[in-house]
Design a protein around this motif. Structure first.
Motif, PDB file in Angstrom:
ATOM      1  N   GLU A  45       0.880  -1.254   0.155  1.00  7.97           N
ATOM      2  CA  GLU A  45       0.079  -0.046   0.048  1.00  7.97           C
ATOM      3  C   GLU A  45       0.802   1.355   0.010  1.00  7.97           C
ATOM      4  N   ILE A  46       0.228   2.358  -0.551  1.00  2.95           N
ATOM      5  CA  ILE A  46       0.950   3.411  -0.631  1.00  2.95           C
ATOM      6  C   ILE A  46       0.601   4.235   0.600  1.00  2.95           C
ATOM      7  N   LYS A  47       1.699   5.020   1.256  1.00  4.67           N
ATOM      8  CA  LYS A  47       1.628   5.886   2.344  1.00  4.67           C
ATOM      9  C   LYS A  47       1.608   7.407   2.126  1.00  4.67           C
ATOM     10  N   ASP A  48       2.295   7.603   0.860  1.00  7.85           N
ATOM     11  CA  ASP A  48       2.592   9.271   0.667  1.00  7.85           C
ATOM     12  C   ASP A  48       1.818   8.988  -0.876  1.00  7.85           C
ATOM     13  N   LEU A  49       0.598   9.498  -1.294  1.00  3.77           N
ATOM     14  CA  LEU A  49      -0.018   9.658  -2.282  1.00  3.77           C
ATOM     15  C   LEU A  49       0.382  10.685  -3.215  1.00  3.77           C
ATOM     16  N   VAL A  50       0.494  10.702  -4.423  1.00  4.34           N
ATOM     17  CA  VAL A  50       0.389  11.763  -5.338  1.00  4.34           C
ATOM     18  C   VAL A  50      -0.633  11.811  -6.422  1.00  4.34           C
ATOM     19  N   TYR A  51      -1.393  12.732  -6.525  1.00  3.15           N
ATOM     20  CA  TYR A  51      -2.482  12.626  -7.157  1.00  3.15           C
ATOM     21  C   TYR A  51      -2.487  13.897  -8.084  1.00  3.15           C
ATOM     22  N   PRO A  52      -2.715  13.788  -9.381  1.00  2.65           N
ATOM     23  CA  PRO A  52      -2.579  14.838 -10.214  1.00  2.65           C
ATOM     24  C   PRO A  52      -4.123  15.586 -10.467  1.00  2.65           C
ATOM     25  N   ARG A  53      -4.196  16.910 -10.790  1.00  2.00           N
ATOM     26  CA  ARG A  53      -5.292  17.541 -11.084  1.00  2.00           C
ATOM     27  C   ARG A  53      -4.922  18.640 -12.093  1.00  2.00           C
ATOM     28  N   LEU A  54      -5.949  18.649 -12.982  1.00  2.00           N
ATOM     29  CA  LEU A  54      -5.680  19.738 -14.194  1.00  2.00           C
ATOM     30  C   LEU A  54      -5.584  21.232 -13.193  1.00  2.00           C
ATOM     31  N   ALA A  55      -4.645  22.012 -13.967  1.00  2.00           N
ATOM     32  CA  ALA A  55      -4.510  23.314 -13.535  1.00  2.00           C
ATOM     33  C   ALA A  55      -5.713  24.179 -13.554  1.00  2.00           C
ATOM     34  N   THR A  56      -6.694  23.608 -14.439  1.00  2.00           N
ATOM     35  CA  THR A  56      -7.997  24.472 -14.541  1.00  2.00           C
ATOM     36  C   THR A  56      -8.804  24.320 -13.323  1.00  2.00           C
ATOM     37  N   ARG A  57      -8.568  23.413 -12.577  1.00  2.00           N
ATOM     38  CA  ARG A  57      -9.343  22.977 -11.304  1.00  2.00           C
ATOM     39  C   ARG A  57      -8.721  23.605 -10.056  1.00  2.00           C
TER      40      ARG A  57
END
Length: 660
Positions: A45-57
């Motif tokens: 399992e992941i302990k440190d998540l990296v999640y992308p979001r569009l810059a327009t959001r």
């Protein structure tokens, strides 16, 4: 077709079935606290998540009570908790309220708050207890015209005794007078509004009429808390309006310890969080990206843990068995939003003059119905799901899965029955070329007699900097040409620089806009009320269609308004049914069918698509109402990513557990 492609198609069908499976209890009193499923973290399992979001959001505010934007909610729901939340099946679960219910059919609702909920600062240092008073302070803020600029008032107006009256009272005051108001005992707010806090752990709301679905509003921001201590510490209302991650108070599962606008946000697990049994990430880094293609590249390099796939990504990966991600494509997280084309009935030209040609045409029912029956949107759906585009087909205004009748019938099935619509998932259900041609001929005859010139120009706006939007607009332009004919209508692609609302919508420049609505609470009224005539709180009537600005000065406008008035009457009749939910839903279905049959709006699509994910998408909160679906709590993960087969197994297990 390869074996993997067959598995992907099967998984897509499974996911589509799961979308319609969210039900709820009709019991008046709801039970004890439960934190949902939590799992001990293992080596995969992941302990440190990296999640992308569009810059327009990007965020526009840190004040959750002020925002009505998904773009704000999807982050802020991780920082501030409300009364209730949901599980991965969309069922209401305890939040800050550990028990809740009504003993009089929904006229009054009591929420019993749990001990140990703390407000903390950015560094998770305790500031104060979160108590019943904070929910009164939050509601006062929402209903205070000068503090919250009318944001999130529609539901309290409709449901809570005295809410609209208090709003009008504050509106009559000066800004300084309104800013000085509080929700303390003996205040004007307490005198006027139906909320009571008999002790620190009890909040009681009094509704205008029995409201059996009021508890679902506990997941939406209009009932979220705000601490008076924070307001005082910041120095008053103006400072709260401009607060940021460093000055706000938190009671949610994370605090935001770093914020670089347009770049990234870092959330850290809140050690003071009330739910000690849930699983959280140590950190979540939300990385803002320019496009989905950039997110895909970052996933390839291992820099993010999730990415949505574009049409070209899907095609490239699915057609190449040797591609590194060929066996890792899984259904994306289904949006709770139902998207439609909304017509502008009071369109203007860029010079501010009235666009008479368009306004006359769109007021004509035969013109609108020719679109309803004639537009084949399959190529548009392929852009989000090239594998099974029919998963994106939408024939309704209300989002499917929102509510169910007592026998388990999903609400939109009632609408389909009213419309006589048969949905087979293979061909567009409402597409009828013969009817479309008949209505086209009728419209051209009727409109030519009124001086309308053909082809009618349809002004469609997209962001100037987005190649993806341009590609989609060109597909739509081709759809109009092939479906309706260039002799009849022509889609004109226009651009705006940065802000759709101020550059296009407010100046009334659009002919159509594709926009989605997600329910704030669990009742069709929240959808259908957005289109009623003469209602200031009707979002689309006021801000998109501008039907409330139309007068009866021409016969065609009178006919249009008569149609809207009849629709509004049907919605109001459904609103009045409060003692029989099956009858209420049936009445709403009749109103919705009327809205669609007269093509006052045009259903377009659902959003799901495909993705690459190190997150088990079935473990996410999933409801068709509220703001909490992006809360990063109890998410199961696999650092190696989920394969198509693993995702299919998880989806099957999730569906089986729901039925158990």
């Amino acid at each position: 077709m390869t074996k993997t492609m067959s598995r992907i198609l099967a998984l897509g069908l499974t996911a589509a079935l799961l979308l319609t499976g969210c039900g709820g209890s009709n019991e008046e009193t709801v039970g004890e606290s439960g934190s949902g499923e939590a799992s001990a973290q293992n080596k995969d399992e992941i302990k440190d998540l990296v999640y992308p979001r569009l810059a327009t959001r990007e965020l526009e505010t840190f004040n959750l009570l002020y925002s009505q934007r998904l773009e704000d909610h999807e982050t802020l729901c991780n920082l501030v908790d409300g009364l209730l939340e949901v599980d991965s099946y969309g069922k209401l679960q305890p939040g800050i309220a550990e028990k809740w219910g009504t003993e009089d059919g929904g006229l009054t609702w009591t929420f019993n708050l749990r001990d140990g909920v703390k407000w903390v600062d950015m560094n998770a240092q305790e500031k104060a207890d979160c108590t019943a008073q904070d929910f009164a302070t939050g509601l006062e803020w929402v209903l205070n015209f000068h503090k919250n600029d009318s944001a999130n008032t529609s539901m309290p107006f409709e449901m809570i005794k005295g809410a609209e009256e208090y709003y009008e009272y504050t509106k009559s005051l000066s800004k300084e007078e309104a800013y000085a108001l509080t929700a303390g005992e003996g205040s004007k707010f307490r005198e006027m509004v139906g909320i009571a806090t008999p002790d620190d752990h009890t909040v009681v709301y009094t509704c205008i009429n029995p409201t059996p679905y009021f508890d679902t509003v506990g997941t939406y921001v209009c009932l979220f808390p705000m601490a008076q201590g924070m307001i005082d510490e910041l120095g008053g209302a103006e400072a709260v309006k401009s607060m940021n991650n460093e000055t706000m108070w938190y009671n949610g599962c994370y605090t935001m310890t770093s914020y670089i606008q347009g770049n990234e946000k870092v959330l850290e697990k809140n050690p003071m969080y009330w739910d000690k049994e849930c699983s959280l990430f140590d950190t979540v880094t939300i990385k803002m990206v320019e496009s989905a293609d950039i997110a895909f590249q970052l996933y390839q390099s291992g820099e993010v843990d999730y990415c949505d796939l574009t049409e070209s990504n899907i095609k490239t990966i699915s057609e190449n068995e040797g591609h590194e991600f060929h066996d890792y494509m899984v259904p994306g997280v289904a949006s709770k939003y139902s998207f439609q084309y909304h017509f502008n009935f009071n369109k203007k030209k860029p010079d501010g003059t009235v666009d008479t040609n368009w306004n006359t045409a769109i007021a004509n029912e035969a013109f609108r119905r020719s679109w309803y029956y004639g537009l084949d949107l399959t190529d548009l759906w392929k852009r989000s799901d090239a594998i099974n585009p029919m998963n994106s087909e939408n024939n309704f205004y209300t989002m499917k899965g929102l509510v169910y009748t007592s026998d388990g019938t999903e609400y939109t099935e009632l609408v389909a029955k009213e419309l006589g619509l048969e949905i087979n998932g293979k061909t567009p259900a409402r597409l009828n070329k013969e009817k479309a041609e008949q209505y086209k001929k009728q419209a051209m005859e009727e409109l030519s007699a009124l001086g309308v010139t053909f082809p009618v120009v349809v002004d469609h706006y997209i962001p100037a900097s987005s190649q993806t939007a341009l590609d989609g607009a060109n597909v739509l332009k081709q759809i109009f040409s092939q479906s309706l004919g260039d002799d009849y209508v022509v889609l004109n692609i226009n651009t705006y620089v940065s802000k759709l609302n101020s550059e296009v919508i407010q100046p009334h420049l659009h002919s159509i806009l594709n926009n989605g609505w997600g329910a704030d609470y669990g009742d069709p009224q929240n959808y259908l009320g957005q289109e009623t005539y003469g209602t200031p709180q009707a979002y689309y009537s006021e801000n998109y269609s501008y039907i409330n600005e139309i007068t009866e000065e021409t016969p065609e406008n009178k006919a249009l308004l008569d149609t809207y008035k009849e629709y509004t009457k049907l919605v109001e009749e459904a609103n009045a049914i409060i003692d029989d939910m099956d009858a209420r839903y049936k009445a709403y279905a009749k109103a919705e069918a009327f809205l669609l049959d007269h093509a006052l709006v045009l259903p377009v699509n659902y959003q799901q698509g495909w993705c690459l994910s190190r997150i088990d998408n079935t473990s996410r909160m999933n409801a068709m109402f509220g703001i909490q679906n992006e809360k990063m709590k109890n998410w199961r993960t696999n650092k190696d990513g989920y394969t198509t087969e693993q995702a299919q197994t998880l989806a099957s297990e999730h569906a089986a557990a729901k039925k158990a």
